[in-house]
Scaffold this motif. Structure first.
Motif, PDB file in Angstrom:
ATOM      1  N   ILE A 186      -7.472 -12.671  12.603  1.00 28.64           N
ATOM      2  CA  ILE A 186      -8.101 -12.768  11.291  1.00 28.64           C
ATOM      3  C   ILE A 186      -8.066 -11.387  10.624  1.00 28.64           C
ATOM      4  CG2 ILE A 186     -10.183 -13.388  10.008  1.00 28.64           C
ATOM      5  CD1 ILE A 186      -9.053 -15.708  11.610  1.00 28.64           C
ATOM      6  N   LEU A 187      -7.535 -11.326   9.393  1.00 31.96           N
ATOM      7  CA  LEU A 187      -7.475 -10.046   8.681  1.00 31.96           C
ATOM      8  C   LEU A 187      -7.803 -10.232   7.202  1.00 31.96           C
ATOM      9  CD1 LEU A 187      -6.768  -7.000   8.674  1.00 31.96           C
ATOM     10  CD2 LEU A 187      -4.421  -7.644   8.132  1.00 31.96           C
ATOM     11  N   GLY A 188      -8.774  -9.458   6.742  1.00 30.03           N
ATOM     12  CA  GLY A 188      -9.090  -9.412   5.312  1.00 30.03           C
ATOM     13  C   GLY A 188      -9.100  -7.957   4.880  1.00 30.03           C
ATOM     14  N   ALA A 189      -8.369  -7.622   3.824  1.00 28.82           N
ATOM     15  CA  ALA A 189      -8.273  -6.201   3.439  1.00 28.82           C
ATOM     16  C   ALA A 189      -7.862  -6.046   1.974  1.00 28.82           C
ATOM     17  CB  ALA A 189      -7.250  -5.489   4.328  1.00 28.82           C
ATOM     18  N   VAL A 190      -8.199  -4.863   1.439  1.00 26.98           N
ATOM     19  CA  VAL A 190      -7.731  -4.464   0.111  1.00 26.98           C
ATOM     20  C   VAL A 190      -6.476  -3.614   0.293  1.00 26.98           C
ATOM     21  CG1 VAL A 190      -8.251  -3.120  -1.957  1.00 26.98           C
ATOM     22  CG2 VAL A 190     -10.048  -4.491  -0.854  1.00 26.98           C
ATOM     23  N   VAL A 191      -5.419  -3.907  -0.469  1.00 29.16           N
ATOM     24  CA  VAL A 191      -4.183  -3.126  -0.404  1.00 29.16           C
ATOM     25  C   VAL A 191      -3.849  -2.596  -1.804  1.00 29.16           C
ATOM     26  CG1 VAL A 191      -3.218  -4.273   1.611  1.00 29.16           C
ATOM     27  CG2 VAL A 191      -2.790  -5.231  -0.657  1.00 29.16           C
ATOM     28  N   HIS A 192      -3.026  -1.549  -1.832  1.00 29.10           N
ATOM     29  CA  HIS A 192      -2.712  -0.890  -3.097  1.00 29.10           C
ATOM     30  C   HIS A 192      -1.333  -1.310  -3.604  1.00 29.10           C
ATOM     31  CE1 HIS A 192      -5.714   1.751  -1.109  1.00 29.10           C
ATOM     32  NE2 HIS A 192      -6.240   1.711  -2.332  1.00 29.10           N
ATOM     33  N   VAL A 193      -1.320  -2.422  -4.335  1.00 23.26           N
ATOM     34  CA  VAL A 193      -0.105  -2.904  -4.990  1.00 23.26           C
ATOM     35  C   VAL A 193      -0.425  -3.182  -6.454  1.00 23.26           C
ATOM     36  CG1 VAL A 193       0.923  -3.858  -2.888  1.00 23.26           C
ATOM     37  CG2 VAL A 193      -0.604  -5.283  -4.267  1.00 23.26           C
ATOM     38  N   ASP A 194       0.617  -3.451  -7.259  1.00 19.69           N
ATOM     39  CA  ASP A 194       0.426  -3.549  -8.704  1.00 19.69           C
ATOM     40  C   ASP A 194       0.265  -4.961  -9.247  1.00 19.69           C
ATOM     41  OD1 ASP A 194       0.562  -0.808  -8.986  1.00 19.69           O
ATOM     42  OD2 ASP A 194       2.742  -0.808  -9.278  1.00 19.69           O
ATOM     43  N   GLU A 226       3.763  -8.577  -5.496  1.00 17.88           N
ATOM     44  CA  GLU A 226       3.737  -7.587  -4.422  1.00 17.88           C
ATOM     45  C   GLU A 226       2.665  -7.927  -3.388  1.00 17.88           C
ATOM     46  OE1 GLU A 226       3.346  -3.712  -6.153  1.00 17.88           O
ATOM     47  OE2 GLU A 226       5.281  -3.793  -7.163  1.00 17.88           O
ATOM     48  N   LEU A 227       1.583  -8.552  -3.864  1.00 18.10           N
ATOM     49  CA  LEU A 227       0.515  -8.955  -2.947  1.00 18.10           C
ATOM     50  C   LEU A 227       1.001 -10.060  -2.008  1.00 18.10           C
ATOM     51  CD1 LEU A 227      -2.426  -8.154  -2.435  1.00 18.10           C
ATOM     52  CD2 LEU A 227      -3.130 -10.032  -3.927  1.00 18.10           C
ATOM     53  N   ARG A 228       1.796 -11.006  -2.541  1.00 13.27           N
ATOM     54  CA  ARG A 228       2.360 -12.069  -1.686  1.00 13.27           C
ATOM     55  C   ARG A 228       3.311 -11.474  -0.658  1.00 13.27           C
ATOM     56  NH1 ARG A 228       3.621 -14.693  -6.577  1.00 13.27           N
ATOM     57  NH2 ARG A 228       2.025 -16.182  -7.246  1.00 13.27           N
ATOM     58  N   GLU A 229       4.124 -10.497  -1.081  1.00  9.52           N
ATOM     59  CA  GLU A 229       5.042  -9.846  -0.141  1.00  9.52           C
ATOM     60  C   GLU A 229       4.269  -9.155   0.985  1.00  9.52           C
ATOM     61  OE1 GLU A 229       7.513  -7.145  -2.294  1.00  9.52           O
ATOM     62  OE2 GLU A 229       8.519  -8.717  -3.438  1.00  9.52           O
ATOM     63  N   ALA A 230       3.136  -8.524   0.625  1.00  8.24           N
ATOM     64  CA  ALA A 230       2.313  -7.855   1.631  1.00  8.24           C
ATOM     65  C   ALA A 230       1.748  -8.863   2.624  1.00  8.24           C
ATOM     66  CB  ALA A 230       1.177  -7.095   0.951  1.00  8.24           C
ATOM     67  N   ILE A 263      -6.201 -12.733   4.363  1.00  7.26           N
ATOM     68  CA  ILE A 263      -6.544 -12.707   2.943  1.00  7.26           C
ATOM     69  C   ILE A 263      -6.485 -11.254   2.468  1.00  7.26           C
ATOM     70  CG2 ILE A 263      -9.032 -12.687   3.468  1.00  7.26           C
ATOM     71  CD1 ILE A 263      -9.409 -14.164   0.763  1.00  7.26           C
ATOM     72  N   LEU A 264      -5.660 -11.013   1.438  1.00  7.39           N
ATOM     73  CA  LEU A 264      -5.480  -9.670   0.900  1.00  7.39           C
ATOM     74  C   LEU A 264      -5.869  -9.653  -0.579  1.00  7.39           C
ATOM     75  CD1 LEU A 264      -2.006  -8.685   2.414  1.00  7.39           C
ATOM     76  CD2 LEU A 264      -4.284  -8.173   3.327  1.00  7.39           C
ATOM     77  N   GLY A 265      -6.448  -8.549  -1.000  1.00  7.00           N
ATOM     78  CA  GLY A 265      -6.841  -8.405  -2.402  1.00  7.00           C
ATOM     79  C   GLY A 265      -6.389  -7.075  -2.964  1.00  7.00           C
ATOM     80  N   THR A 266      -6.199  -7.046  -4.278  1.00  9.50           N
ATOM     81  CA  THR A 266      -5.883  -5.794  -4.960  1.00  9.50           C
ATOM     82  C   THR A 266      -6.537  -5.787  -6.333  1.00  9.50           C
ATOM     83  OG1 THR A 266      -4.097  -4.267  -5.543  1.00  9.50           O
ATOM     84  CG2 THR A 266      -3.743  -6.568  -6.095  1.00  9.50           C
ATOM     85  N   ALA A 267      -6.933  -4.600  -6.792  1.00  8.74           N
ATOM     86  CA  ALA A 267      -7.564  -4.467  -8.110  1.00  8.74           C
ATOM     87  C   ALA A 267      -6.665  -3.645  -9.016  1.00  8.74           C
ATOM     88  CB  ALA A 267      -8.925  -3.802  -7.976  1.00  8.74           C
TER      89      ALA A 267
END
Length: 352
Positions: A269-277, A281-285, A299-303
């Motif tokens: 299980i992994l939930g994290a914020v990543v730095h994409v634009d 790019e979020l789907r690729e991550a 589940i990944l998020g970016t702002a």
């Protein structure tokens, strides 16, 4: 004397004075308050005697460079007033053989677009090969013609008016070209602030502008060689390299995050914020993480600004274990003031 004295921002002439038994190298020419011109030089060989006949030669190449840059200064001021408005006023200038410097009143830095507009206006006038005329006339007549005077400068009853066609008219005692085509080209090389409400532009004309163009071409070709590209494809190659570097940086970031994945009932299980634009790019991550963790729910998020993107993915074995990413991401979206959903294996959402 044919030597033109320093004044109006233009430096004095240089050259050589040769007599029967010696010569003087003229290093500068200046003017006394009463108008008398005097030279500063050094006897380099032999003897020069008072009263003897001498041959006086001004450094013509240097004089012509000064003339190009002085006319260029007048044209620069005219172009600035067209782009920025009539509130632009000269606050100082320096005319050298290799460049010109112009100080003017303006409260903020010029944009790249404004600098380009100024260059375009001056170069358009150069291409027109506009005649430059110099006339002496009463100061009232000069003002009626619209000739610009320097603020605080003292002028006599008769003044010298330098006109670049109808493009520019200024009171000036300096040397100038006979037509704008002699400038060849004009290029701004710097714009900066030098004090409260005063900006400075430095520029080049003629051969100096051409040499700078050649240096630019050399730099571009060297960069293209280093990038294993050609000059027309250099930008595309840089953008591709930047994308690869960014992708590698994100993947390095994800590899660290993967180390912190929790394992519950055999599922990572992994939930994290990543730095994409963006969402792509979020789907690729998320795909990258899922490939590294074969049995996983991610589940990944970016702002970006005031917007949030969320992507959730689960492997087939995780779905069999009962995980539904559509439901998971719907709950996550509520927390960040948004909404979304999807299938058990794939879902996405947005928020604020």
């Amino acid at each position: 004397t044919p030597f033109h004295a320093e004044g109006g921002g233009q430096i004095g002439d240089t050259g050589i004075i040769t007599g029967a038994e010696g010569s003087i190298i003229v290093e500068n020419t200046k003017k006394l308050p009463d108008g008398i011109t005097y030279i500063i030089g050094e006897v380099k060989e032999g003897i020069i005697r008072a009263g003897e006949e001498v041959n006086v030669v001004v450094d013509r190449d240097r004089r012509e460079k000064l003339a190009r840059n002085h006319t260029g200064t007048h044209m620069l001021q005219a172009a600035l007033r067209r782009v920025l408005g009539d509130q632009v006023n000269q606050a100082g200038s320096l005319v050298l053989p290799d460049r010109l410097r112009f100080d003017f009143t303006w409260p903020e830095a010029l944009s790249a677009k404004q600098i380009r507009e100024v260059e375009d206006i001056v170069n358009a006038e150069i291409i027109k090969n506009t005649s430059v005329s110099i006339n002496e006339m009463p100061i009232d007549e000069a003002k009626n013609l619209g000739a610009m005077a320097l603020f605080g400068e003292k002028y006599g009853d008769i003044v010298r008016v330098v006109s670049v066609g109808e493009f520019s008219k200024e009171l000036c005692g300096g040397t100038h070209v006979s037509n704008t085509g002699e400038l060849g080209s004009f290029r701004i090389i710097g714009e900066s602030g030098i004090g409260s409400g005063v900006r400075r532009i430095e520029a080049v004309t003629g051969w100096a502008a051409y040499e700078m163009m050649q240096e630019d071409r050399k730099l571009i070709n060297s960069a293209a060689d280093a990038l294993k590209s050609n000059s027309t494809g250099i930008l595309e190659r840089i953008e591709k390299l930047q994308a690869e570097l960014k992708k590698n940086k994100v993947q390095d970031e994800l590899k660290e995050l993967i180390q912190n994945a929790e394992v519950k009932n055999g599922v990572s299980i992994l939930g994290a914020v990543v730095h994409v634009d963006n969402i792509n790019e979020l789907r690729e991550a998320a795909d990258f993480v899922k490939a590294k963790l074969p049995v996983s729910a991610v589940i990944l998020g970016t702002a970006a600004g005031d917007k949030v993107n969320l992507v959730g993915m689960a492997s087939p074995d995780a779905v069999k274990a009962g995980i539904h990413m559509g439901k998971v991401i719907s709950q996550a979206a509520k927390i960040c003031g948004g909404g979304g959903g999807g299938k058990p294996a794939n879902a996405q959402a947005g928020g604020k």
